[in-house]
Design a protein around this motif. Structure first.
Motif, PDB file in Angstrom:
ATOM      1  N   ARG A  74     -26.935  -1.367 -18.888  1.00 29.89           N
ATOM      2  CA  ARG A  74     -27.088  -1.644 -16.963  1.00 29.89           C
ATOM      3  C   ARG A  74     -26.428  -2.590 -17.430  1.00 29.89           C
ATOM      4  O   ARG A  74     -26.188  -3.886 -17.617  1.00 29.89           O
ATOM      5  CB  ARG A  74     -28.744  -2.437 -17.257  1.00 29.89           C
ATOM      6  CG  ARG A  74     -29.743  -1.236 -17.523  1.00 29.89           C
ATOM      7  CD  ARG A  74     -31.406  -1.277 -17.186  1.00 29.89           C
ATOM      8  NE  ARG A  74     -30.951  -2.060 -15.726  1.00 29.89           N
ATOM      9  CZ  ARG A  74     -31.657  -1.252 -15.359  1.00 29.89           C
ATOM     10  NH1 ARG A  74     -31.145   0.437 -14.776  1.00 29.89           N
ATOM     11  NH2 ARG A  74     -31.899  -1.653 -13.674  1.00 29.89           N
ATOM     12  N   HIS A  75     -25.444  -2.113 -15.588  1.00 28.44           N
ATOM     13  CA  HIS A  75     -24.490  -3.174 -15.249  1.00 28.44           C
ATOM     14  C   HIS A  75     -24.668  -2.706 -14.164  1.00 28.44           C
ATOM     15  O   HIS A  75     -24.562  -2.059 -13.150  1.00 28.44           O
ATOM     16  CB  HIS A  75     -23.103  -2.686 -16.148  1.00 28.44           C
ATOM     17  CG  HIS A  75     -22.817  -1.250 -15.562  1.00 28.44           C
ATOM     18  ND1 HIS A  75     -23.723  -0.066 -16.971  1.00 28.44           N
ATOM     19  CD2 HIS A  75     -22.661  -0.641 -14.794  1.00 28.44           C
ATOM     20  CE1 HIS A  75     -23.009   1.209 -16.151  1.00 28.44           C
ATOM     21  NE2 HIS A  75     -22.811   1.349 -14.746  1.00 28.44           N
ATOM     22  N   ARG A  76     -24.000  -3.907 -13.141  1.00 29.96           N
ATOM     23  CA  ARG A  76     -23.660  -4.224 -12.097  1.00 29.96           C
ATOM     24  C   ARG A  76     -22.289  -3.330 -11.971  1.00 29.96           C
ATOM     25  O   ARG A  76     -20.919  -3.520 -13.220  1.00 29.96           O
ATOM     26  CB  ARG A  76     -23.074  -5.605 -11.321  1.00 29.96           C
ATOM     27  CG  ARG A  76     -22.227  -6.214 -12.281  1.00 29.96           C
ATOM     28  CD  ARG A  76     -22.143  -7.739 -11.406  1.00 29.96           C
ATOM     29  NE  ARG A  76     -23.098  -9.058 -12.034  1.00 29.96           N
ATOM     30  CZ  ARG A  76     -23.122 -10.325 -11.266  1.00 29.96           C
ATOM     31  NH1 ARG A  76     -22.994 -10.593 -10.430  1.00 29.96           N
ATOM     32  NH2 ARG A  76     -24.910 -10.824 -12.102  1.00 29.96           N
ATOM     33  N   LYS A  97     -31.355   9.155 -14.975  1.00 25.17           N
ATOM     34  CA  LYS A  97     -31.484   7.743 -14.077  1.00 25.17           C
ATOM     35  C   LYS A  97     -30.753   6.970 -14.288  1.00 25.17           C
ATOM     36  O   LYS A  97     -29.017   7.167 -14.268  1.00 25.17           O
ATOM     37  CB  LYS A  97     -32.912   7.146 -15.389  1.00 25.17           C
ATOM     38  CG  LYS A  97     -32.419   6.144 -16.371  1.00 25.17           C
ATOM     39  CD  LYS A  97     -34.056   5.650 -17.191  1.00 25.17           C
ATOM     40  CE  LYS A  97     -32.738   4.762 -18.696  1.00 25.17           C
ATOM     41  NZ  LYS A  97     -34.113   4.386 -19.225  1.00 25.17           N
ATOM     42  N   SER A  98     -30.037   6.133 -13.393  1.00 20.04           N
ATOM     43  CA  SER A  98     -29.325   4.918 -13.639  1.00 20.04           C
ATOM     44  C   SER A  98     -29.791   3.503 -13.702  1.00 20.04           C
ATOM     45  O   SER A  98     -30.268   3.087 -13.983  1.00 20.04           O
ATOM     46  CB  SER A  98     -29.787   4.158 -11.314  1.00 20.04           C
ATOM     47  OG  SER A  98     -29.043   4.109 -11.627  1.00 20.04           O
ATOM     48  N   PHE A  99     -27.952   3.229 -13.944  1.00 17.95           N
ATOM     49  CA  PHE A  99     -27.995   2.094 -14.918  1.00 17.95           C
ATOM     50  C   PHE A  99     -27.183   1.175 -14.365  1.00 17.95           C
ATOM     51  O   PHE A  99     -26.766   0.118 -15.019  1.00 17.95           O
ATOM     52  CB  PHE A  99     -26.928   2.372 -15.963  1.00 17.95           C
ATOM     53  CG  PHE A  99     -27.994   3.356 -17.588  1.00 17.95           C
ATOM     54  CD1 PHE A  99     -29.000   2.309 -18.311  1.00 17.95           C
ATOM     55  CD2 PHE A  99     -28.209   4.384 -16.886  1.00 17.95           C
ATOM     56  CE1 PHE A  99     -30.118   3.563 -19.437  1.00 17.95           C
ATOM     57  CE2 PHE A  99     -28.696   5.610 -18.310  1.00 17.95           C
ATOM     58  CZ  PHE A  99     -29.533   4.583 -19.172  1.00 17.95           C
ATOM     59  N   PHE A 100     -27.308   1.352 -12.348  1.00 18.29           N
ATOM     60  CA  PHE A 100     -26.853   0.453 -12.400  1.00 18.29           C
ATOM     61  C   PHE A 100     -27.864  -0.886 -12.172  1.00 18.29           C
ATOM     62  O   PHE A 100     -29.146  -0.513 -11.933  1.00 18.29           O
ATOM     63  CB  PHE A 100     -26.547   0.428 -10.554  1.00 18.29           C
ATOM     64  CG  PHE A 100     -26.217  -0.554  -9.765  1.00 18.29           C
ATOM     65  CD1 PHE A 100     -24.779  -1.119 -10.009  1.00 18.29           C
ATOM     66  CD2 PHE A 100     -27.164  -0.320  -8.635  1.00 18.29           C
ATOM     67  CE1 PHE A 100     -24.788  -1.641  -8.819  1.00 18.29           C
ATOM     68  CE2 PHE A 100     -26.701  -1.171  -7.685  1.00 18.29           C
ATOM     69  CZ  PHE A 100     -25.312  -2.259  -7.947  1.00 18.29           C
ATOM     70  N   ASP A 101     -27.571  -2.187 -12.039  1.00 12.34           N
ATOM     71  CA  ASP A 101     -28.631  -3.290 -12.591  1.00 12.34           C
ATOM     72  C   ASP A 101     -27.274  -4.703 -11.589  1.00 12.34           C
ATOM     73  O   ASP A 101     -27.018  -4.781 -12.183  1.00 12.34           O
ATOM     74  CB  ASP A 101     -28.776  -3.798 -13.825  1.00 12.34           C
ATOM     75  CG  ASP A 101     -29.765  -5.046 -13.149  1.00 12.34           C
ATOM     76  OD1 ASP A 101     -29.900  -5.958 -12.352  1.00 12.34           O
ATOM     77  OD2 ASP A 101     -30.365  -5.050 -14.966  1.00 12.34           O
ATOM     78  N   PRO A 102     -27.647  -4.906 -10.411  1.00 11.48           N
ATOM     79  CA  PRO A 102     -26.935  -6.062  -9.434  1.00 11.48           C
ATOM     80  C   PRO A 102     -26.675  -7.100  -9.842  1.00 11.48           C
ATOM     81  O   PRO A 102     -25.739  -7.827  -9.352  1.00 11.48           O
ATOM     82  CB  PRO A 102     -27.013  -5.813  -8.548  1.00 11.48           C
ATOM     83  CG  PRO A 102     -28.589  -5.257  -8.359  1.00 11.48           C
ATOM     84  CD  PRO A 102     -29.273  -4.051  -9.306  1.00 11.48           C
ATOM     85  N   ASN A 103     -27.788  -7.461 -10.672  1.00 15.15           N
ATOM     86  CA  ASN A 103     -28.320  -8.611 -11.505  1.00 15.15           C
ATOM     87  C   ASN A 103     -28.134  -8.854 -12.922  1.00 15.15           C
ATOM     88  O   ASN A 103     -27.995  -9.929 -13.873  1.00 15.15           O
ATOM     89  CB  ASN A 103     -29.821  -9.463 -11.127  1.00 15.15           C
ATOM     90  CG  ASN A 103     -30.173  -9.123  -9.583  1.00 15.15           C
ATOM     91  OD1 ASN A 103     -29.238 -10.182  -9.202  1.00 15.15           O
ATOM     92  ND2 ASN A 103     -31.433  -8.685  -9.888  1.00 15.15           N
ATOM     93  N   SER A 104     -27.490  -7.754 -13.942  1.00 14.21           N
ATOM     94  CA  SER A 104     -26.979  -7.848 -14.885  1.00 14.21           C
ATOM     95  C   SER A 104     -25.792  -8.457 -15.249  1.00 14.21           C
ATOM     96  O   SER A 104     -24.828  -8.691 -14.466  1.00 14.21           O
ATOM     97  CB  SER A 104     -26.276  -6.167 -15.543  1.00 14.21           C
ATOM     98  OG  SER A 104     -26.158  -6.316 -16.992  1.00 14.21           O
TER      99      SER A 104
END
Length: 177
Positions: A74-76, A97-104
């Motif tokens: 997971r990554h920003r 599914k998405s691996f976008f995570d603005p807090n990663s």
């Protein structure tokens, strides 16, 4: 998960060996299509420390984002909304599914956006322990690539390129500039 080829495993081993020998910044070289992105995404997964992979075009940012997603990282995404949307769509198409995570603590960044948001990111950048620069033959102390590297003072560095030559014929080491 991405399965590395033998020559990619060797490059990864050589990178770790250089870091273990005390080198803070290392250059990884493979030909175009040799799997540099897959190799460094595997290093990001394995090291599991705050990281930032930097590229200069949205196609490369999305390629890096997709490689991280294939490894379940997971990554920003530090880029304009259209680039984030492109990356999320690629994740959804390929992995469902998405691996976008603005807090990663892991990030993929466009170099120009990264530099423009330097003040906004000032609390995060010192925590980064690994930076990766795609097309690392562009890194000079006084250009945008060098500025992006300087944003991560507490990190080991990994530059990757298929062309370990500068246009001016000078070397790529810090001793040059």
């Amino acid at each position: 998960m991405i399965e590395l080829r033998g020559y990619q495993k060797k490059m990864k081993s050589d990178i770790y060996g250089a870091w273990d020998s005390g080198f803070k910044n290392v250059l990884g070289v493979l030909p175009t299509g040799g799997g540099k992105t897959s190799t460094f995404s595997d290093i990001i997964l394995e090291r599991d420390v705050p990281s930032c992979a930097v590229a200069h075009r949205q196609e490369l940012v999305s390629q890096i984002s997709t490689a991280l997603a294939r490894n379940g990282v997971r990554h920003r995404i530090i880029g304009p909304p259209k680039v984030i949307k492109l990356c999320v769509n690629l994740h959804m198409e390929e992995m469902g599914k998405s691996f976008f995570d603005p807090n990663s603590w892991h990030a993929v960044a466009g170099v120009d956006t990264l530099i423009r948001r330097e003040k906004e990111l000032a609390n995060w950048t010192p925590s980064v322990k690994l930076w990766v620069e795609d097309e690392a033959h562009h890194v000079l102390k006084k250009n945008k690539w060098g500025k992006s590297v300087e944003m991560f003072p507490n990190a080991l560095g990994l530059g990757v390129t298929a062309t370990p030559v500068r246009a001016d014929g000078k070397g790529l080491g810090s001793h040059v500039d």
